[in-house]
Design a protein around this motif. Structure first.
Motif, PDB file in Angstrom:
ATOM      1  N   SER A 185      -1.368   8.779  -4.422  1.00 56.32           N
ATOM      2  CA  SER A 185      -0.099   9.106  -3.783  1.00 56.32           C
ATOM      3  C   SER A 185       0.610   7.784  -3.529  1.00 56.32           C
ATOM      4  O   SER A 185       0.098   6.717  -3.885  1.00 56.32           O
ATOM      5  N   TYR A 186       1.791   7.834  -2.919  1.00 62.64           N
ATOM      6  CA  TYR A 186       2.548   6.611  -2.674  1.00 62.64           C
ATOM      7  C   TYR A 186       2.243   5.995  -1.309  1.00 62.64           C
ATOM      8  O   TYR A 186       2.862   5.000  -0.933  1.00 62.64           O
ATOM      9  N   ASN A 187       1.283   6.603  -0.592  1.00 62.34           N
ATOM     10  CA  ASN A 187       1.019   6.072   0.741  1.00 62.34           C
ATOM     11  C   ASN A 187      -0.433   6.316   1.154  1.00 62.34           C
ATOM     12  O   ASN A 187      -0.699   6.906   2.194  1.00 62.34           O
ATOM     13  N   GLU A 188      -1.349   5.846   0.331  1.00 63.01           N
ATOM     14  CA  GLU A 188      -2.761   5.927   0.709  1.00 63.01           C
ATOM     15  C   GLU A 188      -3.098   4.767   1.642  1.00 63.01           C
ATOM     16  O   GLU A 188      -2.565   3.661   1.483  1.00 63.01           O
ATOM     17  N   THR A 189      -3.956   5.015   2.574  1.00 63.89           N
ATOM     18  CA  THR A 189      -4.321   3.983   3.539  1.00 63.89           C
ATOM     19  C   THR A 189      -5.756   4.179   3.990  1.00 63.89           C
ATOM     20  O   THR A 189      -6.252   5.310   4.037  1.00 63.89           O
ATOM     21  N   THR A 190      -6.402   3.090   4.299  1.00 60.88           N
ATOM     22  CA  THR A 190      -7.766   3.176   4.835  1.00 60.88           C
ATOM     23  C   THR A 190      -7.744   3.473   6.326  1.00 60.88           C
ATOM     24  O   THR A 190      -8.769   3.788   6.915  1.00 60.88           O
ATOM     25  N   GLU A 191      -6.540   3.356   6.914  1.00 61.22           N
ATOM     26  CA  GLU A 191      -6.410   3.673   8.332  1.00 61.22           C
ATOM     27  C   GLU A 191      -6.359   5.189   8.517  1.00 61.22           C
ATOM     28  O   GLU A 191      -6.183   5.948   7.563  1.00 61.22           O
TER      29      GLU A 191
END
Length: 484
Positions: A135-141
């Motif tokens: 996706s355009y906004n994957e995050t580990t947070e």
């Protein structure tokens, strides 16, 4: 003698009037039909001896009435919906195969090709990507409510060059329209924290609407204006095999009415929101489109519905249009298939009946198929369909093959221009499937398909305001007529 003479005079008198009557009858015989113009003919045959080929002989338009029993009657006193375009989807897989492939792009979008005018973009990963889901906004947070990690850079890489290919398409046709559809939200917004399956969590509806706005503005900054979007591809389907996200009718109505619609309006974006984006009917919720358009808040932001043809039938569209006569109809996905039973004739037959004539006669403003291009293995796939075909097949060696979808798209896209209006015609279902159009320049187009199954040709006539013309349409033949 006087009586005989009188009889003779009467006989001569009657004979004279009889001759006069014959003369009068001869004078009243109708004149032969006059020629009022000519019609160009483009033909595709099931034996593939003619493939989207303009035949040399033009047809005369004649005054009077045809003696053919099969007449396509154009009601030129009225027009129906305005056509926005014909096309297919630029998935990550299609982009990978079309990147730096000018020959293929010319076939699809150039003046010497079929001049496609509408492209559906996958917004993030779908079931057709070369490498991975994203996706355009994957995050580990846990979450990224400000979308600080938002980026469309994944759409620029060589294995997923959506943006470079979209720009190359614009270079071929600056008037191209783009539609975008997501298969999934970012994983941290979903209840299962995964690309495949699951639902959007209610607490992230607001930020997910921001995600759409970010996407539209990011593409706009690349020179790619997104004309329309669907909220969720196939919202009633989820699988563990590839990116999907379930979204009920009420969830979609709430998202459009309370979040996405207001956010787009506040941002000054005029991208059209299209609801549903699933099969003609789904047993889980056959009233899905009615629920969305019937919602007080959602209806302020959309009156458009998109359909696929993997389930149900075109007649199911009436469920919507009977309830909402002013609703706008889009057809946004159907793939060709490749199995041991697939035939050229079968594909043309299916697409003409169920997709093109089936939806255009019921209000469709655009008709889009699935992948623009796939390889010899019907991929690259990201867990998706392994028998689905592209409009083009582009092999690893660079060979380009035009699939049946190419030809049927071309019979419309090459001759029916954006801004054309549908002209109502009489239905001849199962015999001669047909659709009529008038282009912005006033030229007329009729696309017809001999679906009768009868051996040999069918003699048909097309009746216009200027007269009629006739043609012997081969068994299984697909034809485009065009005239001024």
């Amino acid at each position: 003698m006087k009586e005989r003479k009188l009889v003779y005079i009467i006989f001569l008198t009657l004979l004279m009037f009889s001759c006069g009557d014959d003369s009068t009858m001869e004078e009243e015989k109708p004149d032969p039909p006059k020629i009022e113009g000519t019609v160009s003919v483009v033909l595709t045959t099931v034996d593939q001896s003619s493939l989207l080929k303009e035949i040399p002989e033009k047809l005369p338009v004649m005054t009077g009435n045809s003696e053919s029993g099969l007449v396509i009657d154009l009601d030129e006193s009225q027009t129906a919906q305005t056509i926005e375009g014909f096309g297919a989807a630029l998935t990550g897989s299609s982009a990978y195969l079309l990147h730096n492939n000018d020959s293929a792009l010319e076939m699809l979008f150039g003046d010497s090709g079929i001049k496609l005018g509408y492209v559906r973009l996958t917004m993030g990963a779908s079931d057709f990507n070369k490498n991975k889901s994203y996706s355009y906004n994957e995050t580990t947070e846990v979450e990224d409510l400000d979308l600080d990690n938002f980026s469309i850079e994944e759409d620029k890489i060589n294995d997923n060059p959506l943006i470079p290919v979209a720009k190359a398409i614009l270079a071929k046709n600056a008037a191209i329209k783009f539609m975008s559809s997501p298969w999934t939200a970012p994983t941290w917004m979903k209840n299962n924290r995964a690309f495949n399956g699951g639902n959007l969590k209610t607490e992230y509806r607001d930020v997910y609407a921001d995600y759409f706005v970010k996407y539209l503005n990011a593409y706009k900054s690349e020179g790619i204006n997104i004309n329309s979007l669907t909220v969720q591809n196939e919202p009633l389907y989820e699988t563990s095999s590839y990116p999907t996200m379930k979204m009920s009718a009420m969830q979609q109505a709430d998202f459009i009415g309370d979040f996405l619609g207001p956010k787009l309006k506040a941002s000054g974006l005029n991208t059209k929101i299209i609801a549903y984006d699933h099969n003609f009917t789904e047993s889980e919720d056959p009233d899905y489109p009615l629920t969305v358009l019937g919602d007080v808040q959602a209806s302020k932001h959309t009156n458009a519905v998109a359909y696929h043809a993997y389930g149900g039938k075109p007649e199911d569209i009436a469920r919507l249009t009977n309830a909402f006569p002013d609703s706008e109809i889009y057809f946004t996905e159907q793939s060709g298939i490749e199995t041991d039973q697939t035939t050229f004739k079968g594909e043309i037959d299916y697409f003409m009946k169920n997709v093109f004539a089936g939806t255009l006669r019921r209000g469709a403003k655009a008709v889009l198929l699935w992948n623009l291009a796939l390889n010899e293995n019907n991929g690259p796939q990201n867990g998706g369909c392994d028998i689905c075909t592209g409009v083009l097949k582009i092999t690893s060696g660079g060979t380009i093959t035009k699939n049946p979808e190419y030809y049927i798209l071309g019979h419309f896209s090459k001759y029916v221009n954006p801004g054309a209006k549908v002209i109502p015609t009489n239905a001849l279902p199962g015999i001669i499937e047909n659709v009529g159009f008038v282009n912005p320049d006033g030229s007329k187009v009729v696309v017809a398909y001999n679906a009768s199954g009868a051996s040999g040709s069918q003699k048909i006539a097309v009746k216009t305001s200027d007269g009629f013309f006739e043609y012997n349409l081969p068994q299984g033949g697909l034809v485009t007529f065009k005239w001024d």
